[in-house]
Design a protein around this motif. Structure first.
Motif, PDB file in Angstrom:
ATOM      1  N   LEU A  34      23.803-118.260  60.051  1.00 21.17           N
ATOM      2  CA  LEU A  34      24.025-117.813  61.430  1.00 21.17           C
ATOM      3  C   LEU A  34      24.564-116.388  61.463  1.00 21.17           C
ATOM      4  O   LEU A  34      24.151-115.578  62.294  1.00 21.17           O
ATOM      5  N   ALA A  35      25.493-116.068  60.551  1.00 19.80           N
ATOM      6  CA  ALA A  35      26.058-114.717  60.516  1.00 19.80           C
ATOM      7  C   ALA A  35      24.979-113.672  60.218  1.00 19.80           C
ATOM      8  O   ALA A  35      24.945-112.599  60.836  1.00 19.80           O
ATOM      9  N   LYS A  36      24.077-113.985  59.282  1.00 17.62           N
ATOM     10  CA  LYS A  36      23.002-113.044  58.961  1.00 17.62           C
ATOM     11  C   LYS A  36      22.031-112.887  60.124  1.00 17.62           C
ATOM     12  O   LYS A  36      21.564-111.775  60.419  1.00 17.62           O
ATOM     13  N   LEU A  37      21.714-113.990  60.809  1.00 17.15           N
ATOM     14  CA  LEU A  37      20.835-113.910  61.967  1.00 17.15           C
ATOM     15  C   LEU A  37      21.454-113.053  63.061  1.00 17.15           C
ATOM     16  O   LEU A  37      20.779-112.195  63.668  1.00 17.15           O
ATOM     17  N   GLU A  38      22.748-113.239  63.322  1.00 17.19           N
ATOM     18  CA  GLU A  38      23.417-112.443  64.359  1.00 17.19           C
ATOM     19  C   GLU A  38      23.490-110.981  63.961  1.00 17.19           C
ATOM     20  O   GLU A  38      23.414-110.091  64.824  1.00 17.19           O
ATOM     21  N   THR A  39      23.641-110.705  62.681  1.00 16.22           N
ATOM     22  CA  THR A  39      23.655-109.313  62.228  1.00 16.22           C
ATOM     23  C   THR A  39      22.301-108.647  62.490  1.00 16.22           C
ATOM     24  O   THR A  39      22.236-107.500  62.968  1.00 16.22           O
ATOM     25  N   ARG A  40      21.205-109.361  62.193  1.00 16.20           N
ATOM     26  CA  ARG A  40      19.874-108.798  62.463  1.00 16.20           C
ATOM     27  C   ARG A  40      19.667-108.593  63.960  1.00 16.20           C
ATOM     28  O   ARG A  40      19.135-107.551  64.385  1.00 16.20           O
ATOM     29  N   GLN A  41      20.083-109.565  64.767  1.00 18.56           N
ATOM     30  CA  GLN A  41      19.926-109.425  66.220  1.00 18.56           C
ATOM     31  C   GLN A  41      20.752-108.256  66.748  1.00 18.56           C
ATOM     32  O   GLN A  41      20.294-107.524  67.645  1.00 18.56           O
ATOM     33  N   ARG A  42      21.965-108.078  66.216  1.00 19.07           N
ATOM     34  CA  ARG A  42      22.801-106.970  66.666  1.00 19.07           C
ATOM     35  C   ARG A  42      22.164-105.633  66.293  1.00 19.07           C
ATOM     36  O   ARG A  42      22.167-104.676  67.089  1.00 19.07           O
ATOM     37  N   THR A  43      21.608-105.556  65.098  1.00 25.91           N
ATOM     38  CA  THR A  43      20.943-104.314  64.680  1.00 25.91           C
ATOM     39  C   THR A  43      19.739-104.020  65.565  1.00 25.91           C
ATOM     40  O   THR A  43      19.533-102.867  66.005  1.00 25.91           O
ATOM     41  N   GLN A  44      18.920-105.031  65.857  1.00 20.22           N
ATOM     42  CA  GLN A  44      17.763-104.837  66.739  1.00 20.22           C
ATOM     43  C   GLN A  44      18.192-104.432  68.143  1.00 20.22           C
ATOM     44  O   GLN A  44      17.561-103.582  68.773  1.00 20.22           O
ATOM     45  N   ARG A  45      19.260-105.023  68.640  1.00 15.81           N
ATOM     46  CA  ARG A  45      19.718-104.701  69.989  1.00 15.81           C
ATOM     47  C   ARG A  45      20.195-103.258  70.092  1.00 15.81           C
ATOM     48  O   ARG A  45      19.955-102.567  71.071  1.00 15.81           O
ATOM     49  N   ARG A  46      20.890-102.786  69.047  1.00 16.42           N
ATOM     50  CA  ARG A  46      21.387-101.410  69.080  1.00 16.42           C
ATOM     51  C   ARG A  46      20.253-100.396  68.971  1.00 16.42           C
ATOM     52  O   ARG A  46      20.376 -99.280  69.475  1.00 16.42           O
ATOM     53  N   ARG A  47      19.162-100.788  68.306  1.00 13.78           N
ATOM     54  CA  ARG A  47      18.024 -99.867  68.187  1.00 13.78           C
ATOM     55  C   ARG A  47      17.144 -99.887  69.421  1.00 13.78           C
ATOM     56  O   ARG A  47      16.433 -98.916  69.693  1.00 13.78           O
ATOM     57  N   ALA A  99      35.525-106.703  71.762  1.00 10.99           N
ATOM     58  CA  ALA A  99      35.792-105.276  71.573  1.00 10.99           C
ATOM     59  C   ALA A  99      34.972-104.687  70.428  1.00 10.99           C
ATOM     60  O   ALA A  99      34.515-103.543  70.511  1.00 10.99           O
ATOM     61  N   ARG A 100      34.744-105.465  69.377  1.00  9.64           N
ATOM     62  CA  ARG A 100      34.063-104.948  68.186  1.00  9.64           C
ATOM     63  C   ARG A 100      32.639-105.472  68.038  1.00  9.64           C
ATOM     64  O   ARG A 100      32.012-105.246  67.004  1.00  9.64           O
ATOM     65  N   ASP A 101      32.163-106.189  69.037  1.00 15.96           N
ATOM     66  CA  ASP A 101      30.782-106.669  69.053  1.00 15.96           C
ATOM     67  C   ASP A 101      30.484-107.558  67.849  1.00 15.96           C
ATOM     68  O   ASP A 101      29.466-107.414  67.165  1.00 15.96           O
ATOM     69  N   HIS A 102      31.374-108.503  67.574  1.00 14.66           N
ATOM     70  CA  HIS A 102      31.129-109.473  66.511  1.00 14.66           C
ATOM     71  C   HIS A 102      30.320-110.640  67.052  1.00 14.66           C
ATOM     72  O   HIS A 102      30.192-110.826  68.266  1.00 14.66           O
ATOM     73  N   GLY A 103      29.821-111.479  66.132  1.00 16.10           N
ATOM     74  CA  GLY A 103      29.010-112.618  66.515  1.00 16.10           C
ATOM     75  C   GLY A 103      29.802-113.909  66.632  1.00 16.10           C
ATOM     76  O   GLY A 103      31.016-113.959  66.393  1.00 16.10           O
ATOM     77  N   PHE A 104      29.080-114.972  66.966  1.00 15.01           N
ATOM     78  CA  PHE A 104      29.697-116.279  67.148  1.00 15.01           C
ATOM     79  C   PHE A 104      30.228-116.829  65.821  1.00 15.01           C
ATOM     80  O   PHE A 104      31.290-117.462  65.784  1.00 15.01           O
ATOM     81  N   ALA A 105      29.506-116.601  64.724  1.00 14.99           N
ATOM     82  CA  ALA A 105      29.967-117.071  63.421  1.00 14.99           C
ATOM     83  C   ALA A 105      31.303-116.425  63.057  1.00 14.99           C
ATOM     84  O   ALA A 105      32.214-117.089  62.546  1.00 14.99           O
ATOM     85  N   TRP A 106      31.424-115.126  63.302  1.00 13.09           N
ATOM     86  CA  TRP A 106      32.696-114.428  63.055  1.00 13.09           C
ATOM     87  C   TRP A 106      33.809-115.072  63.852  1.00 13.09           C
ATOM     88  O   TRP A 106      34.912-115.313  63.329  1.00 13.09           O
ATOM     89  N   LEU A 107      33.558-115.386  65.121  1.00 14.28           N
ATOM     90  CA  LEU A 107      34.588-115.961  65.982  1.00 14.28           C
ATOM     91  C   LEU A 107      34.995-117.358  65.512  1.00 14.28           C
ATOM     92  O   LEU A 107      36.195-117.673  65.440  1.00 14.28           O
ATOM     93  N   VAL A 108      34.023-118.216  65.201  1.00 12.59           N
ATOM     94  CA  VAL A 108      34.340-119.583  64.779  1.00 12.59           C
ATOM     95  C   VAL A 108      35.176-119.555  63.506  1.00 12.59           C
ATOM     96  O   VAL A 108      36.157-120.303  63.370  1.00 12.59           O
ATOM     97  N   ARG A 109      34.816-118.700  62.560  1.00 11.85           N
ATOM     98  CA  ARG A 109      35.579-118.623  61.318  1.00 11.85           C
ATOM     99  C   ARG A 109      37.028-118.232  61.574  1.00 11.85           C
ATOM    100  O   ARG A 109      37.960-118.851  61.022  1.00 11.85           O
ATOM    101  N   ARG A 110      37.246-117.221  62.413  1.00  8.13           N
ATOM    102  CA  ARG A 110      38.623-116.767  62.661  1.00  8.13           C
ATOM    103  C   ARG A 110      39.416-117.776  63.469  1.00  8.13           C
ATOM    104  O   ARG A 110      40.593-118.023  63.187  1.00  8.13           O
TER     105      ARG A 110
END
Length: 572
Positions: free
Chosen positions: A253-266, A407-418
């Protein structure tokens, strides 16, 4: 393991994208044998919370030295090892089952960091679940350690060496010894059973040896249950050292969200259909919070309450409902900022609304704490009230994680872990902290200062030895009912420690016996009952023996304790 894009974590740097399977080493079976021996000596034969703490502490060098992985998350390993040391300290001082459970969870976290991975809460749970299958795989992977000389590699299609029958000779060497021994013993036993006189003679000899060396044999030779526990502990150790699961549960999930975030910023910014709903929702909740919080602080902050004020309703039930409101706000704020809204050019406007609402939520945290403090001011501090403060801390920490996510545009996986880690750390504090000592240190200070209301908790709630240690100053209180009641509770606790039912905890069973027998003398024989808080408690009673006898000169300990309970009920 965490995704490469995540920042450095308190529990260690992320591991590489792929961890190769290390070759089997002799360190793994040696560590498993050492763990089984430690368990047998400290848990099975000795028992007690102090011995359990020493067993957990012994797991630190076993995992550090027995792991086959060359790399490790040493920073995370040091943090978890420190938590295990604190757990051992709690078990030696005044142990309980919750601290033991926390220690075994920390062992899995320690093994995770030794593999080079961060200790995420979900991964720790998965780590324990996979230990036994991983142990079987580790045993299969270690078969070649029985071979003295590895079989030479041959090219495909090449003929086997002469005399080998197509099999490597090294693999058959253990069987060249074991098979003859097994066959000889089997036929010797059959011939023995065929001759009654010889069988009787051998039986008498075995009985004489057992009578002479029985205790030593029972100490060395395991029974069925004991052998099963050896296998279980050794297998669990192998499973922790060489796990089957090499990737974090949330890594995909973290890798998928990273790819989606990269695509969204581009991609070019685009209006989101969710923007009006998110904006209107934030406007409404900001308005509701802004209207309610002034009322909360104006009515309850000064704590000037009329006669008959419903403390339980406001400070107990009301605080619980406000905590639910805070948890709901956490979930809602996290759900609003996701998907296409993050690519909307107007997203900064709703973020400003989110910061306003976040500030109001932290004021709500202060309101919840104030309500609990109202109850504490009324009649003192209890276990449940401390648990309430810890619950508020966990919810507030989870909300802070949501703010950082936005604030830092993290994903759902980052949030659940923390959020799960925050909850786990708060739970660990609750399991290891001397809660009764903290609560009754505060209560005793209140009573000594002339506020007798906490006597309702001192006289009517269960108190462990740590809490009784904190009540020592009340033996010299000007309030005679309080002093006598505390003296009565201490004497009753002393009698409970000397009760035969408590003493049976210091007994164990040896193989082949149906009734308990005393543990062996020596340091380990005393370790099963050792608790530092009990030692401190007896020393405290010795210091105050004359005062306690004076207070209880004309009544029994039970009568004094009951009188304190009845006296305290006026502040219920």
């Amino acid at each position: 393991m965490s995704s490469p894009e995540e920042p450095a974590d308190l529990f260690g740097d992320p591991a590489p994208a792929a961890v190769p399977d290390p070759p089997a080493t002799v360190r793994e079976p040696l560590a498993a044998l050492a763990a089984a021996a430690l368990f047998d000596l400290l848990i099975y034969r000795t028992g007690g919370y102090a011995a359990a703490g020493l067993f957990l502490l012994g797991g630190v060098p076993l995992i550090a030295l027995g792991s086959p992985f060359r790399g490790a998350n040493w920073r995370g390993f040091a943090v978890v090892a420190g938590l295990l040391i604190l757990t051992t300290g709690r078990l030696v001082w005044l142990g309980w089952g919750g601290a033991v459970a926390a220690g075994f969870v920390l062992l899995a976290a320690l093994a995770l960091t030794r593999c080079g991975r961060p200790a995420w809460t979900l991964d720790v749970a998965v780590f324990w679940l996979q230990t036994l299958p991983a142990a079987a795989a580790a045993v299969l992977n270690s078969r070649h350690l029985l071979q003295r000389d590895p079989a030479p590699e041959r090219c495909p299609g090449a003929a086997p060496p002469a005399g080998s029958d197509g099999e490597p000779t090294a693999a058959s060497r253990p069987w060249s010894v074991l098979l003859p021994i097994a066959a000889g013993l089997a036929f010797a036993g059959l011939f023995l059973l065929a001759n009654p006189d010889l069988k009787a003679t051998v039986g008498e000899w075995v009985a004489r040896v057992s009578a002479r060396f029985g205790d030593a044999l029972r100490w060395v030779v395991p029974g069925p249950v004991q052998a099963f526990l050896w296998v279980l502990v050794g297998g669990a150790t192998l499973g922790l050292l060489r796990p089957l699961v090499r990737e974090s549960l949330l890594d995909p999930l973290a890798k998928l969200e990273t790819r989606q975030r990269t695509q969204r910023r581009r991609a070019a910014p685009a209006d989101s259909v969710a923007y009006p709903a998110v904006r209107n929702t934030l406007l409404v909740v900001v308005g509701v919070f802004a209207a309610y919080l002034p009322f909360e602080f104006l009515t309850l902050w000064r704590r000037d309450f009329p006669e008959g004020f419903y403390y339980a309703g406001y400070a107990h039930e009301g605080a619980a409902w406000l905590t639910v409101a805070l948890a709901t706000a956490t979930a809602l704020l996290s759900a609003l900022f996701r998907g296409s809204l993050l690519a909307d050019p107007r997203a900064d406007r709703v973020r400003r609304l989110a910061w306003v609402w976040s500030g109001l939520n932290f004021l709500l945290v202060a309101a919840v704490c104030n309500r609990l403090l109202i109850y504490v001011d009324f009649n003192g501090l209890s276990r449940l009230r401390i648990v309430g403060f810890l619950g508020i801390a966990a919810v507030a920490g989870g909300f802070a994680a949501v703010v950082v996510k936005i604030a830092r545009d993290h994903g759902f996986a980052w949030l659940v872990r923390r959020q799960l880690r925050i909850a786990a750390l708060v739970a660990l504090v609750g399991l290891l902290a001397p809660i009764d000592w903290i609560a009754h240190s505060y209560n005793a200070a209140r009573v000594r200062a002339g506020a007798p209301a906490p006597l309702v908790l001192i006289g009517n709630h269960e108190i462990d030895l740590g809490g009784l240690l904190a009540l020592e100053p009340l033996l010299h209180s000007d309030n005679e009912i309080a002093a006598r009641g505390v003296a009565g509770r201490m004497v009753l606790a002393e009698e409970a420690l000397d009760h035969p039912r408590y003493r049976t905890r210091t007994r164990t069973r040896t193989r082949g016996e149906s009734s308990p027998v005393e543990k062996p003398s020596g340091p380990l024989g005393e370790l099963n009952r050792y608790q530092l808080a009990e030692v401190q408690f007896h020393r405290m009673l010795a210091r105050n023996r004359d005062r306690i006898e004076e207070l209880l000169a004309d009544r029994t300990a039970a009568e004094a304790a009951d009188a304190l309970g009845e006296y305290g009920m006026r502040w219920w």
